[in-house]
Design a protein around this motif. Structure first.
Motif, PDB file in Angstrom:
ATOM      1  N   LEU A 333      58.608  40.560  34.871  1.00 23.39           N
ATOM      2  CA  LEU A 333      57.452  41.367  35.259  1.00 23.39           C
ATOM      3  C   LEU A 333      57.789  42.859  35.206  1.00 23.39           C
ATOM      4  CD1 LEU A 333      54.509  41.075  36.417  1.00 23.39           C
ATOM      5  CD2 LEU A 333      55.560  41.370  38.683  1.00 23.39           C
ATOM      6  N   PRO A 334      57.003  43.660  34.467  1.00 24.42           N
ATOM      7  CA  PRO A 334      57.297  45.095  34.388  1.00 24.42           C
ATOM      8  C   PRO A 334      56.930  45.827  35.668  1.00 24.42           C
ATOM      9  CG  PRO A 334      55.282  44.594  33.186  1.00 24.42           C
ATOM     10  CD  PRO A 334      55.870  43.274  33.607  1.00 24.42           C
ATOM     11  N   VAL A 335      57.556  46.954  35.890  1.00 23.52           N
ATOM     12  CA  VAL A 335      57.360  47.711  37.126  1.00 23.52           C
ATOM     13  C   VAL A 335      55.934  48.218  37.264  1.00 23.52           C
ATOM     14  CG1 VAL A 335      58.088  49.911  36.112  1.00 23.52           C
ATOM     15  CG2 VAL A 335      58.378  49.534  38.577  1.00 23.52           C
ATOM     16  N   ILE A 336      55.235  48.397  36.156  1.00 19.81           N
ATOM     17  CA  ILE A 336      53.874  48.942  36.218  1.00 19.81           C
ATOM     18  C   ILE A 336      52.861  47.908  36.703  1.00 19.81           C
ATOM     19  CG2 ILE A 336      54.283  50.678  34.441  1.00 19.81           C
ATOM     20  CD1 ILE A 336      52.921  48.810  32.434  1.00 19.81           C
ATOM     21  N   ALA A 337      53.237  46.625  36.764  1.00 24.32           N
ATOM     22  CA  ALA A 337      52.328  45.580  37.243  1.00 24.32           C
ATOM     23  C   ALA A 337      52.587  45.348  38.726  1.00 24.32           C
ATOM     24  CB  ALA A 337      52.532  44.291  36.454  1.00 24.32           C
ATOM     25  N   GLY A 338      51.802  45.986  39.579  1.00 22.15           N
ATOM     26  CA  GLY A 338      52.044  45.875  41.012  1.00 22.15           C
ATOM     27  C   GLY A 338      51.746  44.504  41.585  1.00 22.15           C
ATOM     28  N   GLN A 339      50.724  43.849  41.012  1.00 20.66           N
ATOM     29  CA  GLN A 339      50.308  42.545  41.506  1.00 20.66           C
ATOM     30  C   GLN A 339      49.904  41.681  40.321  1.00 20.66           C
ATOM     31  OE1 GLN A 339      46.671  42.614  43.733  1.00 20.66           O
ATOM     32  NE2 GLN A 339      46.746  40.450  44.309  1.00 20.66           N
ATOM     33  N   VAL A 340      50.174  40.392  40.416  1.00 24.66           N
ATOM     34  CA  VAL A 340      49.719  39.448  39.394  1.00 24.66           C
ATOM     35  C   VAL A 340      48.491  38.737  39.947  1.00 24.66           C
ATOM     36  CG1 VAL A 340      50.295  37.431  38.010  1.00 24.66           C
ATOM     37  CG2 VAL A 340      52.035  39.163  38.458  1.00 24.66           C
ATOM     38  N   THR A 341      47.377  38.854  39.235  1.00 28.98           N
ATOM     39  CA  THR A 341      46.111  38.301  39.720  1.00 28.98           C
ATOM     40  C   THR A 341      45.560  37.197  38.835  1.00 28.98           C
ATOM     41  OG1 THR A 341      44.892  40.044  38.544  1.00 28.98           O
ATOM     42  CG2 THR A 341      45.442  40.447  40.857  1.00 28.98           C
ATOM     43  N   ALA A 342      46.159  36.965  37.665  1.00 27.36           N
ATOM     44  CA  ALA A 342      45.669  35.937  36.746  1.00 27.36           C
ATOM     45  C   ALA A 342      46.494  34.672  36.879  1.00 27.36           C
ATOM     46  CB  ALA A 342      45.711  36.439  35.302  1.00 27.36           C
ATOM     47  N   GLY A 343      45.799  33.536  37.073  1.00 27.82           N
ATOM     48  CA  GLY A 343      46.480  32.255  37.113  1.00 27.82           C
ATOM     49  C   GLY A 343      46.812  31.774  35.709  1.00 27.82           C
ATOM     50  N   ARG A 344      47.282  30.562  35.609  1.00 26.70           N
ATOM     51  CA  ARG A 344      47.722  30.039  34.311  1.00 26.70           C
ATOM     52  C   ARG A 344      46.587  30.026  33.293  1.00 26.70           C
ATOM     53  NH1 ARG A 344      52.789  28.277  34.862  1.00 26.70           N
ATOM     54  NH2 ARG A 344      53.508  27.750  36.945  1.00 26.70           N
ATOM     55  N   ALA A 345      45.369  29.777  33.753  1.00 23.10           N
ATOM     56  CA  ALA A 345      44.249  29.733  32.818  1.00 23.10           C
ATOM     57  C   ALA A 345      43.899  31.107  32.282  1.00 23.10           C
ATOM     58  CB  ALA A 345      43.025  29.124  33.499  1.00 23.10           C
ATOM     59  N   GLY A 346      44.334  32.160  33.014  1.00 16.80           N
ATOM     60  CA  GLY A 346      43.979  33.520  32.608  1.00 16.80           C
ATOM     61  C   GLY A 346      45.065  34.233  31.853  1.00 16.80           C
ATOM     62  N   ARG A 347      46.156  33.529  31.556  1.00 19.95           N
ATOM     63  CA  ARG A 347      47.279  34.192  30.887  1.00 19.95           C
ATOM     64  C   ARG A 347      47.213  34.005  29.375  1.00 19.95           C
ATOM     65  NH1 ARG A 347      51.452  35.850  34.094  1.00 19.95           N
ATOM     66  NH2 ARG A 347      53.023  35.529  32.515  1.00 19.95           N
TER      67      ARG A 347
END
Length: 347
Positions: A333-347
């Motif tokens: 995970l890169p530093v610019i991504a503060g939070q992950v909001t997409a589940g497996r279906a959204g990746r």
């Protein structure tokens, strides 16, 4: 007011932190419990992922119970966890446990960035964070960042092109026979040496180099070659010369970034932020440049759950929605991504 419980398991520390997000947006620390497996890795000279994962499994339950007891609560309003970056197996243990607790308690889950957590730890010591340049230095990461606020996306100004600063510390410490982890013993040894006795190279400081990028691989090699050619050289002077080279480059680039961006605060975070010479030189250069320097206490520089609770609290205060329970961990995970909001279906 919300109570946030957060879990950290990106490497070899099992951390559970509990914080209160107050109505005015400030964050209060209620519990910070950490179990480390570092002693189990020492004989291997580094972290063994499988051992780290097993240690997290064994430590999570007791660490969680201690944190809840210390905070005096039965359940939180929110559960958060480090979703990345980190060791894949270690992340899976903490993320799976956090999701299970969130589901069992019926509370929202927030999947947040480990690196943002390091920056957010500082608010426990120094209050709300203004716009700043963040120098994030640890065993696995070296980043120079523009932080407008902890609730906004972080902008990366530069990072290491090879070894992280903490990684170089561990490798040089091993070279000098100081064991693992090497940061603290090398720092202690360097304080007894002459930092001007040996002039080691400063990587990525040439006129054609990226101004905010770092490189420590060449420095590590230079130390190794010096020790080969001068086997009788005082190890304290070698350690002091190496440490001076690292602190010189880190602080010079960080102060330059603050000046170019026109911000008045420099935040140094991550495990290497506990280093005595880095703190000392940063204080000197920030004072000369008219900058406010913020560095968390050493306990909050290393991995812990309290920093994840703080970062999650700031994201929540900024209006971030919860993460789905099917969100996967992300070791890269890169530093610019503060939070992950997409589940497996959204990746």
């Amino acid at each position: 007011m919300k109570i946030i419980l957060a879990m950290e398991s990106s490497c070899d520390e099992t951390g559970v932190g509990i914080a209160r997000l107050n109505v005015d947006g400030t964050v209060t620390l209620l519990a910070d419990e950490v179990a480390s497996s570092v002693d189990e890795h020492a004989r291997f000279g580094g972290v063994v992922p499988e051992i780290a994962s097993r240690a997290h499994l064994e430590a999570l339950g007791p660490t969680m119970r201690r944190a809840l007891q210390t905070a005096g609560i039965d359940k939180p309003d929110v559960v958060a966890a480090t979703i990345g970056p980190g060791l894949a197996g270690a992340l899976l243990v903490g993320v799976a446990a956090a999701k299970a607790y969130a589901a069992a308690w019926g509370v929202p889950f927030y999947a947040v960035n480990h690196l943002g957590g390091h920056l957010a730890a500082d608010v426990y010591d120094h209050g709300p964070l203004p716009e700043c340049v963040g120098l994030l230095v640890s065993g696995g990461h070296t980043h120079l960042l523009h932080v407008r606020s902890l609730g906004e996306p972080i902008v990366e100004l530069g990072s290491t092109v090879d070894d992280a600063a903490g990684e170089a510390y561990d490798k040089v410490a091993r070279l000098l026979g100081l064991g693992y982890p090497g940061g603290r013993p090398l720092d202690e040894l360097a304080r007894t040496g002459d930092r001007t006795a040996i002039a080691f190279p400063r990587g990525m400081t040439g006129p054609r180099d990226e101004p905010f990028a770092f490189s420590f691989s060449g420095l590590k090699t230079a130390v190794a070659r010096y020790v080969e050619r001068h086997p009788d050289a005082p190890t304290a002077d070698v350690a002091a010369g190496f440490q001076e080279a690292v602190a010189d480059v880190l602080t010079a680039k960080a102060v330059r970034a603050a000046a170019e961006l026109g911000v008045s605060t420099l935040l140094i975070a991550g495990g290497v932020a506990a280093n005595s010479r880095l703190r000392e030189l940063a204080e000197e250069r920030c004072a000369a440049a008219g900058l406010t320097l913020r560095i968390p206490r050493p306990r909050l520089c290393t991995d812990n759950g309290a920093m994840i609770a703080s970062f999650a609290a700031h994201l929540i205060a900024a209006g971030a929605a919860p993460s789905p329970l099917d969100v996967p961990s992300d070791p890269g995970l890169p530093v610019i991504a503060g939070q992950v909001t997409a589940g497996r279906a959204g990746r």
